[in-house]
Scaffold this motif. Structure first.
Motif, PDB file in Angstrom:
ATOM      1  N   ILE A   1       0.844  -1.205   0.000  1.00  0.00           N
ATOM      2  CA  ILE A   1       0.000   0.000   0.000  1.00  0.00           C
ATOM      3  C   ILE A   1       0.874   1.248   0.000  1.00  0.00           C
ATOM      4  O   ILE A   1       0.618   2.194  -0.749  1.00  0.00           O
ATOM      5  CB  ILE A   1      -0.981  -0.003   1.190  1.00  0.00           C
ATOM      6  CG1 ILE A   1      -2.026  -1.117   0.994  1.00  0.00           C
ATOM      7  CG2 ILE A   1      -1.666   1.358   1.337  1.00  0.00           C
ATOM      8  CD1 ILE A   1      -2.910  -1.357   2.211  1.00  0.00           C
ATOM      9  N   ARG A   2       1.931   1.251   0.814  1.00  0.00           N
ATOM     10  CA  ARG A   2       2.850   2.400   0.832  1.00  0.00           C
ATOM     11  C   ARG A   2       3.486   2.605  -0.544  1.00  0.00           C
ATOM     12  O   ARG A   2       3.550   3.728  -1.055  1.00  0.00           O
ATOM     13  CB  ARG A   2       3.945   2.202   1.880  1.00  0.00           C
ATOM     14  CG  ARG A   2       3.558   2.619   3.266  1.00  0.00           C
ATOM     15  CD  ARG A   2       4.758   2.649   4.205  1.00  0.00           C
ATOM     16  NE  ARG A   2       5.329   1.325   4.426  1.00  0.00           N
ATOM     17  CZ  ARG A   2       4.884   0.443   5.316  1.00  0.00           C
ATOM     18  NH1 ARG A   2       3.861   0.742   6.074  1.00  0.00           N
ATOM     19  NH2 ARG A   2       5.466  -0.720   5.454  1.00  0.00           N
ATOM     20  N   ASP A   3       3.949   1.513  -1.146  1.00  0.00           N
ATOM     21  CA  ASP A   3       4.579   1.602  -2.467  1.00  0.00           C
ATOM     22  C   ASP A   3       3.593   2.118  -3.520  1.00  0.00           C
ATOM     23  O   ASP A   3       3.937   2.979  -4.335  1.00  0.00           O
ATOM     24  CB  ASP A   3       5.125   0.246  -2.909  1.00  0.00           C
ATOM     25  CG  ASP A   3       6.329  -0.200  -2.103  1.00  0.00           C
ATOM     26  OD1 ASP A   3       6.928   0.636  -1.393  1.00  0.00           O
ATOM     27  OD2 ASP A   3       6.666  -1.403  -2.182  1.00  0.00           O
ATOM     28  N   LEU A   4       2.380   1.583  -3.512  1.00  0.00           N
ATOM     29  CA  LEU A   4       1.371   2.011  -4.483  1.00  0.00           C
ATOM     30  C   LEU A   4       1.007   3.482  -4.295  1.00  0.00           C
ATOM     31  O   LEU A   4       0.802   4.209  -5.273  1.00  0.00           O
ATOM     32  CB  LEU A   4       0.113   1.140  -4.369  1.00  0.00           C
ATOM     33  CG  LEU A   4       0.273  -0.291  -4.880  1.00  0.00           C
ATOM     34  CD1 LEU A   4      -0.923  -1.132  -4.464  1.00  0.00           C
ATOM     35  CD2 LEU A   4       0.458  -0.321  -6.388  1.00  0.00           C
ATOM     36  N   THR A   5       0.956   3.921  -3.051  1.00  0.00           N
ATOM     37  CA  THR A   5       0.645   5.327  -2.772  1.00  0.00           C
ATOM     38  C   THR A   5       1.752   6.234  -3.304  1.00  0.00           C
ATOM     39  O   THR A   5       1.477   7.275  -3.906  1.00  0.00           O
ATOM     40  CB  THR A   5       0.445   5.540  -1.257  1.00  0.00           C
ATOM     41  OG1 THR A   5      -0.614   4.678  -0.820  1.00  0.00           O
ATOM     42  CG2 THR A   5       0.086   6.968  -0.942  1.00  0.00           C
ATOM     43  N   GLU A   6       2.998   5.828  -3.104  1.00  0.00           N
ATOM     44  CA  GLU A   6       4.128   6.604  -3.628  1.00  0.00           C
ATOM     45  C   GLU A   6       4.112   6.632  -5.152  1.00  0.00           C
ATOM     46  O   GLU A   6       4.358   7.664  -5.764  1.00  0.00           O
ATOM     47  CB  GLU A   6       5.445   6.029  -3.123  1.00  0.00           C
ATOM     48  CG  GLU A   6       5.693   6.274  -1.654  1.00  0.00           C
ATOM     49  CD  GLU A   6       6.958   5.596  -1.151  1.00  0.00           C
ATOM     50  OE1 GLU A   6       7.741   5.058  -1.970  1.00  0.00           O
ATOM     51  OE2 GLU A   6       7.164   5.603   0.070  1.00  0.00           O
ATOM     52  N   GLN A   7       3.814   5.488  -5.759  1.00  0.00           N
ATOM     53  CA  GLN A   7       3.738   5.431  -7.220  1.00  0.00           C
ATOM     54  C   GLN A   7       2.613   6.320  -7.734  1.00  0.00           C
ATOM     55  O   GLN A   7       2.774   7.012  -8.741  1.00  0.00           O
ATOM     56  CB  GLN A   7       3.512   3.993  -7.684  1.00  0.00           C
ATOM     57  CG  GLN A   7       4.702   3.105  -7.499  1.00  0.00           C
ATOM     58  CD  GLN A   7       4.382   1.651  -7.814  1.00  0.00           C
ATOM     59  OE1 GLN A   7       3.311   1.338  -8.318  1.00  0.00           O
ATOM     60  NE2 GLN A   7       5.314   0.765  -7.499  1.00  0.00           N
ATOM     61  N   ALA A   8       1.480   6.308  -7.055  1.00  0.00           N
ATOM     62  CA  ALA A   8       0.334   7.117  -7.480  1.00  0.00           C
ATOM     63  C   ALA A   8       0.683   8.598  -7.438  1.00  0.00           C
ATOM     64  O   ALA A   8       0.264   9.371  -8.308  1.00  0.00           O
ATOM     65  CB  ALA A   8      -0.879   6.828  -6.596  1.00  0.00           C
ATOM     66  N   ALA A   9       1.463   8.988  -6.447  1.00  0.00           N
ATOM     67  CA  ALA A   9       1.856  10.391  -6.337  1.00  0.00           C
ATOM     68  C   ALA A   9       2.788  10.795  -7.474  1.00  0.00           C
ATOM     69  O   ALA A   9       2.801  11.958  -7.897  1.00  0.00           O
ATOM     70  CB  ALA A   9       2.527  10.635  -4.990  1.00  0.00           C
ATOM     71  N   ALA A  10       3.547   9.841  -7.982  1.00  0.00           N
ATOM     72  CA  ALA A  10       4.506  10.137  -9.043  1.00  0.00           C
ATOM     73  C   ALA A  10       3.862  10.178 -10.425  1.00  0.00           C
ATOM     74  O   ALA A  10       4.391  10.809 -11.329  1.00  0.00           O
ATOM     75  CB  ALA A  10       5.623   9.103  -9.033  1.00  0.00           C
TER      76      ALA A  10
ATOM     77  N   SER B   1       0.746  10.853 -13.261  1.00  0.00           N
ATOM     78  CA  SER B   1      -0.324  11.822 -13.484  1.00  0.00           C
ATOM     79  C   SER B   1      -1.208  11.295 -14.591  1.00  0.00           C
ATOM     80  O   SER B   1      -0.798  10.479 -15.413  1.00  0.00           O
ATOM     81  CB  SER B   1       0.248  13.188 -13.868  1.00  0.00           C
ATOM     82  OG  SER B   1       0.942  13.085 -15.093  1.00  0.00           O
ATOM     83  N   GLY B   2      -2.428  11.768 -14.617  1.00  0.00           N
ATOM     84  CA  GLY B   2      -3.375  11.340 -15.642  1.00  0.00           C
ATOM     85  C   GLY B   2      -4.510  10.550 -15.032  1.00  0.00           C
ATOM     86  O   GLY B   2      -4.315   9.796 -14.092  1.00  0.00           O
TER      87      GLY B   2
ATOM     88  N   GLU C   1      -6.268   8.026 -16.175  1.00  0.00           N
ATOM     89  CA  GLU C   1      -6.184   6.577 -16.296  1.00  0.00           C
ATOM     90  C   GLU C   1      -5.241   6.002 -15.245  1.00  0.00           C
ATOM     91  O   GLU C   1      -5.545   4.988 -14.614  1.00  0.00           O
ATOM     92  CB  GLU C   1      -5.710   6.199 -17.693  1.00  0.00           C
ATOM     93  CG  GLU C   1      -5.867   4.731 -18.001  1.00  0.00           C
ATOM     94  CD  GLU C   1      -5.598   4.432 -19.467  1.00  0.00           C
ATOM     95  OE1 GLU C   1      -4.824   3.481 -19.708  1.00  0.00           O
ATOM     96  OE2 GLU C   1      -6.121   5.135 -20.341  1.00  0.00           O
ATOM     97  N   ASP C   2      -4.091   6.642 -15.044  1.00  0.00           N
ATOM     98  CA  ASP C   2      -3.154   6.196 -14.021  1.00  0.00           C
ATOM     99  C   ASP C   2      -3.767   6.317 -12.636  1.00  0.00           C
ATOM    100  O   ASP C   2      -3.582   5.440 -11.790  1.00  0.00           O
ATOM    101  CB  ASP C   2      -1.861   7.008 -14.076  1.00  0.00           C
ATOM    102  CG  ASP C   2      -1.008   6.692 -15.299  1.00  0.00           C
ATOM    103  OD1 ASP C   2      -1.112   5.561 -15.811  1.00  0.00           O
ATOM    104  OD2 ASP C   2      -0.260   7.570 -15.734  1.00  0.00           O
ATOM    105  N   ASP C   3      -4.489   7.414 -12.397  1.00  0.00           N
ATOM    106  CA  ASP C   3      -5.119   7.620 -11.098  1.00  0.00           C
ATOM    107  C   ASP C   3      -6.133   6.522 -10.803  1.00  0.00           C
ATOM    108  O   ASP C   3      -6.190   6.001  -9.689  1.00  0.00           O
ATOM    109  CB  ASP C   3      -5.818   8.984 -11.033  1.00  0.00           C
ATOM    110  CG  ASP C   3      -4.834  10.144 -11.001  1.00  0.00           C
ATOM    111  OD1 ASP C   3      -3.636   9.905 -10.735  1.00  0.00           O
ATOM    112  OD2 ASP C   3      -5.270  11.284 -11.230  1.00  0.00           O
ATOM    113  N   ALA C   4      -6.936   6.168 -11.788  1.00  0.00           N
ATOM    114  CA  ALA C   4      -7.946   5.132 -11.594  1.00  0.00           C
ATOM    115  C   ALA C   4      -7.297   3.779 -11.326  1.00  0.00           C
ATOM    116  O   ALA C   4      -7.731   3.037 -10.435  1.00  0.00           O
ATOM    117  CB  ALA C   4      -8.870   5.053 -12.806  1.00  0.00           C
ATOM    118  N   LEU C   5      -6.259   3.452 -12.069  1.00  0.00           N
ATOM    119  CA  LEU C   5      -5.564   2.186 -11.872  1.00  0.00           C
ATOM    120  C   LEU C   5      -4.924   2.134 -10.490  1.00  0.00           C
ATOM    121  O   LEU C   5      -5.035   1.128  -9.782  1.00  0.00           O
ATOM    122  CB  LEU C   5      -4.505   1.990 -12.953  1.00  0.00           C
ATOM    123  CG  LEU C   5      -3.688   0.704 -12.886  1.00  0.00           C
ATOM    124  CD1 LEU C   5      -4.592  -0.522 -12.976  1.00  0.00           C
ATOM    125  CD2 LEU C   5      -2.662   0.678 -14.006  1.00  0.00           C
ATOM    126  N   SER C   6      -4.288   3.215 -10.090  1.00  0.00           N
ATOM    127  CA  SER C   6      -3.666   3.273  -8.771  1.00  0.00           C
ATOM    128  C   SER C   6      -4.706   3.135  -7.675  1.00  0.00           C
ATOM    129  O   SER C   6      -4.504   2.398  -6.699  1.00  0.00           O
ATOM    130  CB  SER C   6      -2.898   4.583  -8.594  1.00  0.00           C
ATOM    131  OG  SER C   6      -1.803   4.647  -9.472  1.00  0.00           O
TER     132      SER C   6
END
Length: 63
Positions: free
Chosen positions: A21-30, A32-33, A35-40
């Motif tokens: 969850i921590r890793d996914l949250t960091e990836q989501a912050a990095a 943009s877009g 589609e990426d937001d929805a996947l994250s």
């Protein structure tokens, strides 16, 4: 008496899911877009649901 090995395995799995969850949250912050937001968001929601299930399982086993 709860099964110590099973509790330890659940604790390890819970720690792994929290790290995911921590890793996914960091990836989501990095990223943009939309589609990426929805996947994250979907991935994080899946991991949070798994975490909740594992915690309930651990709590039931610890009784």
């Amino acid at each position: 008496m709860p099964n110590a090995a099973a509790l330890a395995a659940l604790e390890k799995e819970i720690a792994d899911v929290r790290e995911n969850i921590r890793d996914l949250t960091e990836q989501a912050a990095a990223y943009s877009g939309a589609e990426d937001d929805a996947l994250s968001a979907d991935r994080i929601a899946e991991q949070e649901a798994l975490l909740a299930r594992l915690q309930k399982e651990r709590d039931a086993l610890a009784r």
